[in-house]
Design an enzyme around this catalytic site. Structure first.
Site, mmCIF file in Angstrom:
data_model
loop_
_atom_site.group_PDB
_atom_site.id
_atom_site.type_symbol
_atom_site.label_atom_id
_atom_site.label_comp_id
_atom_site.label_asym_id
_atom_site.label_seq_id
_atom_site.Cartn_x
_atom_site.Cartn_y
_atom_site.Cartn_z
ATOM 1 N N LYS A 79 35.465 2.946 51.944
ATOM 2 C CA LYS A 79 35.635 3.033 53.398
ATOM 3 C C LYS A 79 36.891 2.255 53.769
ATOM 4 O O LYS A 79 37.154 1.187 53.191
ATOM 5 C CB LYS A 79 34.390 2.431 54.067
ATOM 6 C CG LYS A 79 34.338 2.571 55.571
ATOM 7 C CD LYS A 79 32.981 2.093 56.108
ATOM 8 C CE LYS A 79 32.855 2.243 57.607
ATOM 9 N NZ LYS A 79 31.531 1.793 58.109
ATOM 10 N N SER A 154 29.074 5.044 61.024
ATOM 11 C CA SER A 154 30.511 5.080 60.987
ATOM 12 C C SER A 154 31.097 5.402 59.607
ATOM 13 O O SER A 154 32.272 5.758 59.514
ATOM 14 C CB SER A 154 31.065 3.742 61.472
ATOM 15 O OG SER A 154 30.667 2.694 60.602
ATOM 16 N N SER A 178 25.240 2.349 59.641
ATOM 17 C CA SER A 178 26.420 3.132 59.260
ATOM 18 C C SER A 178 26.514 3.575 57.817
ATOM 19 O O SER A 178 27.407 4.358 57.473
ATOM 20 C CB SER A 178 27.687 2.365 59.616
ATOM 21 O OG SER A 178 27.938 2.530 60.976
HETATM 22 N N1 GLN Z 1 26.266 3.451 65.030
HETATM 23 C C1 GLN Z 1 26.088 2.031 65.222
HETATM 24 C C2 GLN Z 1 27.107 1.535 66.192
HETATM 25 O O1 GLN Z 1 27.768 2.326 66.760
HETATM 26 C C3 GLN Z 1 26.185 1.317 63.918
HETATM 27 C C4 GLN Z 1 27.563 1.132 63.448
HETATM 28 C C5 GLN Z 1 27.638 0.482 62.122
HETATM 29 O O2 GLN Z 1 26.620 0.314 61.439
HETATM 30 N N2 GLN Z 1 28.833 0.055 61.744
HETATM 31 O O3 GLN Z 1 27.256 0.387 66.425
#
Ligand code: GLN
Length: 488
Positions: A79, A154, A178
């Site tokens: 990532k 994400s 994420s």
């Molecule tokens: N979708 C969640 C958010 O928008 C989690 C994001 C993540 O785990 N980095 O914060």
């Protein structure tokens, strides 16, 4: 084409038996990336040259009769919020578009030491804030199962690249889901380890008390092999925990007799699609047939997890992202005065979701609001931790759907709050710092569905055991997207 769909153990055998060289294998993956990227767009950067150079080193070792580890010579990707020395690390933000870190994240170094071949850096929501990868400042990533849908987020690029066979595995980060949510949306295995098990050094921070790095793989065994390489104490991360790291593959026995599984009833609310609920019920039957004991349980404070997460994570992000001021890192706008330079830099180079969260977090932390929001959210966090502690004193693992729906259509979720609601089942786990894994559990509307298993602190081994038994007895991991079948 078929070689690149093999498991890590199979690829390792091919390499040590000299049936294929690492340079050849890497070449196959790079060709596949070139063929599929126009459709998938999982990669922000492809590091072909570096990959082939690393592969060559492993081939030399094999030629000299040296033994190689289970990840050596096999292509993977990271990532783009994990620092890679001399390789641009963007966090999918205009702010860091040209940022080249002078050092490696600990996970990058550990994989490098294990002989892993880095094929590139993967797309994500900007600074890991989002659930669709649509907040990337650069481009959208498509879901390999249906190109008109998002891969989740994400870590969308991390999940899509593995599902599309572009790499053998990838790493993502999980602050509120994420790793698990994109793994569920793309039909792969994703683990969020216990907070402190994997070093955060060199991971661009979003919300430091919640962030964890973890592997996305095609199978449970592959996942355990990657965790073996990246887990363990790191002196460079003050929240890293010294513990006796087991060999996680030792837990992979196809046996769940006597395993007590709690099913929190609150994880079947909040707009859960009925067909997904049905699949999860089937999964529970499978576990029962395999000898596990299933019981409904309750985590009474779960309804407060999402609001508490949004106060805590945005508060931490407002502080963490203050460092991007045009002085030390990345983009700098032109201006006469320093203060104008900082303001213009931040106004121009952050996207709308990141700005929204920093504003929200600053508001929650400001005097007058601090007690009402931040302190209260921390108290809620304690209640959530206690709920889990009580349930996990009674059950070995907790089982739930990973997400209430399958992957959204691109552009379907325009309301930020609707997007946040998709994380209801994953966020509580981060607030408590527990480990959880998402594994493929079937299909709804021809899209993959994920099942989440939550364990006690440092119980990754037990999660792998429970996940492995399900995987071996259902075989969903053998299904591949039509796109890949057509390319054969
Ligand atoms: N979708 C969640 C958010 O928008 C989690 C994001 C993540 O785990 N980095 O914060």
């Amino acid at each position: 084409m078929k070689t690149i769909r093999k498991s890590l153990a199979e690829l390792h055998t091919l390499l040590v038996n000299k049936e294929i060289s690492s340079v050849e294998l890497t070449g196959e993956y790079l060709d596949h990336i070139s063929e599929f990227e126009p459709k998938i767009r999982a990669f922000i950067t492809v590091t072909a040259e570096k990959a082939l150079a690393q592969a060559k080193k492993i081939d030399q070792k094999i030629a000299q009769g040296e033994s190689i580890g289970p990840l050596a010579g096999i292509p993977m990707a990271l990532k783009d919020n994990l620092c890679t020395e001399e390789i641009v690390t963007t966090c999918a933000s205009q702010m860091l578009r040209e940022f080249i870190p002078p050092y490696n994240a600990t996970v990058t170094s550990r994989l490098e030491a294990a002989g892993a071949v880095l094929a590139g850096k993967l797309n994500m929501d900007e600074f890991a804030m989002g659930s669709t990868t649509e907040s990337s400042a650069f481009f959208l990533t498509a879901n390999p199962w249906d190109l008109s849908r998002v891969p989740g987020g994400s870590s969308g690029g991390s999940a899509a690249s593995v599902a599309a066979g572009e790499v053998a595995y990838s790493l993502g980060s999980d602050t509120g889901g994420s790793i698990r949510q994109p793994a569920a949306f793309c039909g792969v295995v994703g683990l969020k380890p216990t907070y402190g098990v994997v070093s955060r050094y060199g991971l661009a921070a979003f919300a430091s008390s919640l962030d964890q790095v973890g592997p996305l793989t095609r199978t449970v065994r592959d996942n355990a092999l990657v965790l073996n390489a990246i887990a363990g104490y790191d002196v460079l991360d003050s929240t890293s925990v010294p513990f006796n790291k087991p060999d996680y593959t030792q837990f992979l026995e196809n046996n769940v007799k006597g395993l007590k599984i709690g099913v929190p009833k609150e994880f079947f609310e909040h707009g859960l699609k009925s067909e997904i609920a049905e699949l999860i019920k089937q999964a529970l039957k499978t576990y029962e047939q395999l000898g596990a004991e299933i019981e409904e349980c309750s985590l009474p404070h779960m309804q407060y997890a999402l609001p508490a997460y949004f106060v805590i994570s945005t508060a931490e992000c407002s502080s963490n992202l203050a460092r991007y001021d045009g002085v030390s890192y990345g983009y700098r706008a032109e201006a006469e005065e320093v203060i104008d330079m900082c303001e213009t830099t931040r106004a121009k180079a952050f996207g709308p979701e990141v700005k929204r969260r920093m504003l929200f977090g600053t508001y929650a932390l400001s005097s007058g609001n601090y007690e009402a929001y931040y302190v209260k959210a921390q108290k809620v966090r304690t209640l959530i931790k206690q709920d889990f502690a009580q349930a996990l004193a009674k059950y070995h693992v907790l089982l739930s759907p990973t997400t209430p729906t399958v992957a959204y259509k691109i552009g379907e979720i325009s309301e930020p709050v609707a997007c946040y609601m998709g994380d209801v089942y994953t966020i509580p786990v981060n607030l408590a710092g527990l480990p959880a894994i998402s594994i493929p559990a079937g299909f709804v509307d021809n899209m993959p569905v994920g099942l989440q298993l939550i364990g006690n602190y440092f119980a990754e081994g037990l999660l792998y055991r429970a996940a492995y038994a399900f995987e071996q007895n259902t075989g969903y991991y053998q299904e591949i997207p039509a796109l890949l079948r057509e390319a054969d």
